[in-house]
Scaffold this active site. Sequence first.
Site, PDB file in Angstrom:
ATOM      1  N   LYS A 215       0.833  -1.212   0.000  1.00 45.57           N
ATOM      2  CA  LYS A 215       0.000   0.000   0.000  1.00 45.57           C
ATOM      3  C   LYS A 215       0.867   1.261   0.000  1.00 45.57           C
ATOM      4  CE  LYS A 215      -3.372   2.816   0.353  1.00 45.57           C
ATOM      5  NZ  LYS A 215      -4.285   3.104  -0.727  1.00 45.57           N
ATOM      6  N   ASN A 219       1.159   3.968  -3.203  1.00 44.58           N
ATOM      7  CA  ASN A 219       0.746   5.373  -3.098  1.00 44.58           C
ATOM      8  C   ASN A 219       1.910   6.339  -3.312  1.00 44.58           C
ATOM      9  OD1 ASN A 219      -1.955   5.382  -2.926  1.00 44.58           O
ATOM     10  ND2 ASN A 219      -2.090   6.117  -0.819  1.00 44.58           N
ATOM     11  N   CYS A 273      -4.952  10.715   1.285  1.00 41.52           N
ATOM     12  CA  CYS A 273      -3.919   9.661   1.404  1.00 41.52           C
ATOM     13  C   CYS A 273      -2.506  10.044   0.971  1.00 41.52           C
ATOM     14  CB  CYS A 273      -4.366   8.434   0.625  1.00 41.52           C
ATOM     15  SG  CYS A 273      -5.821   7.675   1.366  1.00 41.52           S
TER      16      CYS A 273
HETATM   17  P1  NAD Z   1     -12.833   8.541   7.250  1.00 33.72           P
HETATM   18  O1  NAD Z   1     -12.271   9.569   8.143  1.00 33.72           O
HETATM   19  O2  NAD Z   1     -13.675   8.934   6.081  1.00 33.72           O
HETATM   20  O3  NAD Z   1     -13.701   7.512   8.108  1.00 33.72           O
HETATM   21  C1  NAD Z   1     -13.270   6.935   9.290  1.00 33.72           C
HETATM   22  C2  NAD Z   1     -14.486   6.583  10.169  1.00 33.72           C
HETATM   23  O4  NAD Z   1     -14.034   5.931  11.361  1.00 33.72           O
HETATM   24  C3  NAD Z   1     -15.293   7.790  10.633  1.00 33.72           C
HETATM   25  O5  NAD Z   1     -16.659   7.595  10.282  1.00 33.72           O
HETATM   26  C4  NAD Z   1     -15.115   7.790  12.156  1.00 33.72           C
HETATM   27  O6  NAD Z   1     -16.267   8.246  12.847  1.00 33.72           O
HETATM   28  C5  NAD Z   1     -14.872   6.325  12.425  1.00 33.72           C
HETATM   29  N1  NAD Z   1     -14.236   6.047  13.703  1.00 33.72           N
HETATM   30  C6  NAD Z   1     -13.244   6.740  14.345  1.00 33.72           C
HETATM   31  N2  NAD Z   1     -12.934   6.134  15.500  1.00 33.72           N
HETATM   32  C7  NAD Z   1     -13.720   5.027  15.605  1.00 33.72           C
HETATM   33  C8  NAD Z   1     -13.863   3.994  16.589  1.00 33.72           C
HETATM   34  N3  NAD Z   1     -13.120   3.950  17.672  1.00 33.72           N
HETATM   35  N4  NAD Z   1     -14.797   3.030  16.355  1.00 33.72           N
HETATM   36  C9  NAD Z   1     -15.554   3.050  15.255  1.00 33.72           C
HETATM   37  N5  NAD Z   1     -15.460   4.012  14.287  1.00 33.72           N
HETATM   38  C10 NAD Z   1     -14.559   4.973  14.472  1.00 33.72           C
HETATM   39  O7  NAD Z   1     -11.596   7.680   6.743  1.00 33.72           O
HETATM   40  P2  NAD Z   1     -11.425   6.940   5.329  1.00 33.72           P
HETATM   41  O8  NAD Z   1     -11.168   7.939   4.258  1.00 33.72           O
HETATM   42  O9  NAD Z   1     -12.508   5.958   5.163  1.00 33.72           O
HETATM   43  O10 NAD Z   1     -10.040   6.203   5.579  1.00 33.72           O
HETATM   44  C11 NAD Z   1      -9.947   5.094   6.442  1.00 33.72           C
HETATM   45  C12 NAD Z   1      -8.593   4.434   6.238  1.00 33.72           C
HETATM   46  O11 NAD Z   1      -8.483   3.939   4.898  1.00 33.72           O
HETATM   47  C13 NAD Z   1      -7.391   5.353   6.437  1.00 33.72           C
HETATM   48  O12 NAD Z   1      -6.341   4.612   6.970  1.00 33.72           O
HETATM   49  C14 NAD Z   1      -7.038   5.757   5.018  1.00 33.72           C
HETATM   50  O13 NAD Z   1      -5.672   6.079   4.883  1.00 33.72           O
HETATM   51  C15 NAD Z   1      -7.355   4.499   4.242  1.00 33.72           C
HETATM   52  N6  NAD Z   1      -7.694   4.722   2.837  1.00 33.72           N
HETATM   53  C16 NAD Z   1      -8.487   5.746   2.470  1.00 33.72           C
HETATM   54  C17 NAD Z   1      -8.807   5.931   1.123  1.00 33.72           C
HETATM   55  C18 NAD Z   1      -9.658   7.100   0.678  1.00 33.72           C
HETATM   56  O14 NAD Z   1      -9.670   7.383  -0.523  1.00 33.72           O
HETATM   57  N7  NAD Z   1     -10.377   7.777   1.529  1.00 33.72           N
HETATM   58  C19 NAD Z   1      -8.299   5.062   0.154  1.00 33.72           C
HETATM   59  C20 NAD Z   1      -7.509   3.999   0.573  1.00 33.72           C
HETATM   60  C21 NAD Z   1      -7.203   3.838   1.923  1.00 33.72           C
END
Ligand code: NAD
Length: 459
Positions: A215, A219, A273
């Site tokens: 990953k 990226n 990211c």
């Molecule tokens: P986001 O911020 O959109 O969503 C994260 C969610 O987790 C939020 O709804 C938050 O309320 C919830 N949360 C926080 N603490 C929590 C807990 N203790 N229990 C339950 N829920 C909890 O994040 P995202 O964009 O979905 O990214 C998540 C992960 O995936 C990150 O590591 C990111 O780097 C990775 N990622 C993101 C993308 C992207 O395009 N957004 C792509 C690939 C990987």
Amino acid sequence: MKIVTIGTGYVGLVHAAVCSEYGHDVYAHDIDRKKIADFTTGRSELIEKYVNEPGLVNIIRETLGKSLHFSDDLEAVLEGTDAIFMCLPTPSDVDGSTNLTFYNAAAESIAEVLAHRQDKRRFVLVNKSTVPIGTARHLEDIMKAHGVDNFGVASNPEFLAEGTAVASARRPDRVVVGCDCKEDFNILRRVYSQFVHHVRIKYIETTPETAEAIKYVANTMLLTYISFWNGVGAKIGENMPNVNIDDLRLGVTSDDRISTWGSFVSNGAGGSCFGKDISSLIYQLRRVNVSTKMLEASFEVNEHQKVYLIDRAITEGGFKFNNKTVAVLGLAFKKHTNDMRDASSIKVIESLLGKGVAAIHAYDPLANQSAAEVFDPSKNVLFEKIKYFDSAKEAIAGSHALFVSSDCEEFRGFSRTIEDTVKPPYLVMDGRRMIPDYNELVAKSYTYLAVGSMVMTPE
Ligand code: NAD
């Protein structure tokens, strides 16, 4: 399979929806109760204000209450699960390292519940969050410390691109699964049964650490390629007379070995990211005494790109921003999303405000509301100068200059809108090279300044 997603952001919600569409019994959990309540309504406006992805609401509406369930009750969702997907935020700390506060908090809560589970069959805890190399092992330690047994840990990084998240979850290029044993690989093979042995999708099984590294390398490679074009191609076009950047790009990328994706020069790549992942990999490599010069250069070029057109407007275009009104078009980090995380527009607007503009006329087809939350005047009084408009034309009206900061289709070739709305002298700063017929604008006495080209001023 009974699947649980922890965190219902871009990654967790899309994964939950697509898994439910494929017939799994999915429980999507988040600590944000309001979010869960909103998702449970199935109403598009209450879903899209959090995650606005084409096709997502339709899936949720079709599967809600059947194979898709939302819950803020962790205990209820974890019982009898086969796979728990960790989809938590992993932002950057100031030193570039990954902040695992949200992740660790979730892992601790999960461990406390699972230590007392009734159903003792094997399950897998899967990292979908982007986490430092070695975090699956760290997760295993947290579970063991609470006495959780008969489980495995896995790394299954997410590669979705925002704006096409549903399409890429339904048909990814590859699925990477890192596990320690056959039993756990088999559980994940059942989760992803539609992708195993697929003619086009590569299903890659490896160690958890390799999956985590894949990953980060993917990226940082993407950002490095973008930065190569911005740091080399664009600079040749801007500084060497009679070099046409579009032809340069076409000539170079006609080689099958060189990607067209990423070769379009721009005012930098944003999103949740790229910046944080390259910063994290720099941090991780420094800790094992590996030189990170190349990654640092990629990061720096990308940051520089975001605002340098504004400085060029002053030095090359002779423009004075003080007391001017500037339209900023495209606020989200790219088209088809309302996500403002690390959007180039943030630096553009901050730079313009720092140069004393009288007002910013802001417009984005999807992100006006999320931008207003970022530019909250209670955080900085200068943000009071930002006004939001419902169309590019309305935003341009009454301005002295405009900045195109994202690649929304509606900005492509909209020189006629400019001509119809504002009269020269007028400065167009094109961060995405969205106006291919710029010569017509210049012929009509507008000043045009784009990434990858020398400034074009009226004769
Ligand atoms: P986001 O911020 O959109 O969503 C994260 C969610 O987790 C939020 O709804 C938050 O309320 C919830 N949360 C926080 N603490 C929590 C807990 N203790 N229990 C339950 N829920 C909890 O994040 P995202 O964009 O979905 O990214 C998540 C992960 O995936 C990150 O590591 C990111 O780097 C990775 N990622 C993101 C993308 C992207 O395009 N957004 C792509 C690939 C990987």
